[in-house]
Enzyme design. Structure first.
Site, PDB file in Angstrom:
ATOM      1  N   ARG A  43       0.839  -1.192   0.000  1.00 51.56           N
ATOM      2  CA  ARG A  43       0.000   0.000   0.000  1.00 51.56           C
ATOM      3  C   ARG A  43       0.883   1.254   0.000  1.00 51.56           C
ATOM      4  NH1 ARG A  43      -1.974  -3.591   3.983  1.00 51.56           N
ATOM      5  NH2 ARG A  43      -4.056  -4.431   3.540  1.00 51.56           N
ATOM      6  N   LYS A  46      -1.960  -2.655   8.027  1.00 54.23           N
ATOM      7  CA  LYS A  46      -3.122  -2.256   8.829  1.00 54.23           C
ATOM      8  C   LYS A  46      -3.112  -2.984  10.162  1.00 54.23           C
ATOM      9  CE  LYS A  46      -6.199  -1.030   5.008  1.00 54.23           C
ATOM     10  NZ  LYS A  46      -7.498  -1.310   4.341  1.00 54.23           N
ATOM     11  N   HIS A  81      -2.819   2.348  -5.728  1.00 57.30           N
ATOM     12  CA  HIS A  81      -3.595   1.164  -5.356  1.00 57.30           C
ATOM     13  C   HIS A  81      -3.875   0.297  -6.581  1.00 57.30           C
ATOM     14  CE1 HIS A  81      -5.380  -0.614  -1.829  1.00 57.30           C
ATOM     15  NE2 HIS A  81      -6.439  -0.967  -2.529  1.00 57.30           N
ATOM     16  N   ARG A 124      -1.094  -1.939  -7.009  1.00 58.59           N
ATOM     17  CA  ARG A 124      -1.260  -3.065  -6.078  1.00 58.59           C
ATOM     18  C   ARG A 124      -2.188  -4.121  -6.684  1.00 58.59           C
ATOM     19  NH1 ARG A 124      -1.306  -4.465  -0.516  1.00 58.59           N
ATOM     20  NH2 ARG A 124      -3.337  -5.061   0.368  1.00 58.59           N
ATOM     21  N   HIS A 172      -3.608  -9.140   3.389  1.00 60.37           N
ATOM     22  CA  HIS A 172      -5.059  -9.215   3.562  1.00 60.37           C
ATOM     23  C   HIS A 172      -5.387 -10.101   4.758  1.00 60.37           C
ATOM     24  CE1 HIS A 172      -5.863  -8.292  -0.972  1.00 60.37           C
ATOM     25  NE2 HIS A 172      -5.786  -7.203  -0.245  1.00 60.37           N
ATOM     26  N   TYR A 176      -9.137 -10.822  -6.992  1.00 58.09           N
ATOM     27  CA  TYR A 176      -8.177 -10.765  -8.090  1.00 58.09           C
ATOM     28  C   TYR A 176      -8.292 -11.971  -9.012  1.00 58.09           C
ATOM     29  CZ  TYR A 176      -6.351  -7.090  -5.151  1.00 58.09           C
ATOM     30  OH  TYR A 176      -6.249  -5.959  -4.393  1.00 58.09           O
TER      31      TYR A 176
END
Length: 306
Positions: free
Chosen positions: A158, A182, A252, A255, A278, A287
């Site tokens: 990110r 995150k 992004h 990404r 994730h 994806y």
């Protein structure tokens, strides 16, 4: 009320900052969302946060749905649900009116990606720029921009993770980087030889040109020597995409492109999940749909009568 409610929002923001490890950008967005919600509830005549009902919150959603996109409303709903749940847990309200508040359903749009040829063109164009510039300062910036693009595409990290990296985040011996994602979760991500070469040129030739007393250990620097800002990275990606003649993309989208191309190349879904950081495999599975769409496009091109 609503002075007390606004004070509670500030308390909640402090909780998010200390306990949840969210980025400052996310925290600022949640704060604005909550204050906006309180303002609308106030216009409905609510004078005490404890009197807010589920119907009030549904009226707030109906009010906002006329003015903002569904994606923004979904984020606001998540912020409001989290706030009321926190208030109930901490005894600030007697009940949680948002517990049954549904998030608006978003259309199942596929993330925008570059195809592999476009990604290669973007990287080749960025790689050629430093050699073409004789001005030392501009050359340093070009080396930085090239290294950022290569690293974003090579790792799928990110933009917030990129700007937070320090010099010791990179391990050249085994070609890995350590990033903080995150929730302050740390992960190790591999990168390839093109990214290594770009990083070595940047840290060896470009970064010393921009470094100042305020640079610290930041890996990527702004034009004045401080840690680079996310907005600058986004501007660089947009500009380089235009210069390379490929579709306009964001960091992004790079990404998304990295994830799709890894899956196209045979990477395991869980490996891609780990690399992207994730928490849910379902997020990574998006994806696979992009890859299928690209496969269909290739098939239609190869077999026009299909």
């Amino acid at each position: 009320m609503m002075a007390d409610a606004r004070c509670m929002v500030e308390e909640y923001v402090g909780y998010l900052r200390g306990a949840k490890g969210l980025s400052e950008h996310t925290i600022a967005a949640y704060r604005c969302d909550l204050l906006a919600c309180i303002g609308v509830l106030e216009s409905f005549g609510r004078t005490d946060l404890g009197d807010v009902t589920l119907d009030d919150l549904r009226m707030w959603m109906a009010h906002d749905s006329k003015r903002i996109a569904k994606s923004s409303l979904a984020r606001r709903t998540i912020a409001v649900r989290g706030f009321f749940a926190w208030a109930r847990r901490h005894g600030r309200t007697a009940h949680d009116p948002a517990a049954s508040l549904s998030t608006p359903k978003l259309p199942g749009t596929l993330p925008a990606v570059l195809n592999e040829a476009q990604a290669e063109t973007l990287m080749d164009t960025a790689d050629a720029q430093p050699a073409d510039d004789e001005n030392p300062h501009r050359r340093a910036l070009a080396l930085r921009d090239c290294a950022m693009l290569e690293l974003l595409y090579a790792t799928g990290i990110r933009v917030a993770e990129l700007v937070a990296m320090d010099l010791n985040s990179v391990r050249y011996g085994n070609r890995t980087i350590t990033v903080i994602g995150k929730g302050n979760k740390q992960r190790v991500v591999p990168f390839g030889l093109p990214a290594q070469r770009a990083l070595e040129r940047w840290t060896g030739q470009g970064r010393p040109r921009l470094a100042t007393a305020r640079s610290g250990d930041a890996l990527f620097l702004g034009a004045r020597g401080g840690r680079i800002d996310q907005r600058v990275v986004r501007d660089v990606v947009h500009r380089e995409a235009a210069r390379a003649g490929v579709p306009d993309i964001s960091p992004h989208a790079l990404r998304h492109s990295a994830a799709t191309h890894m899956l196209d190349g045979g990477a395991d879904l869980r490996e891609v999940q780990e690399m992207l950081g994730h928490s849910s495999l379902q997020t990574t599975q998006r994806y696979t749909h992009v890859s299928i769409e690209q496969l269909k496009a290739r098939y239609a091109q190869a077999f026009p009568r299909a």
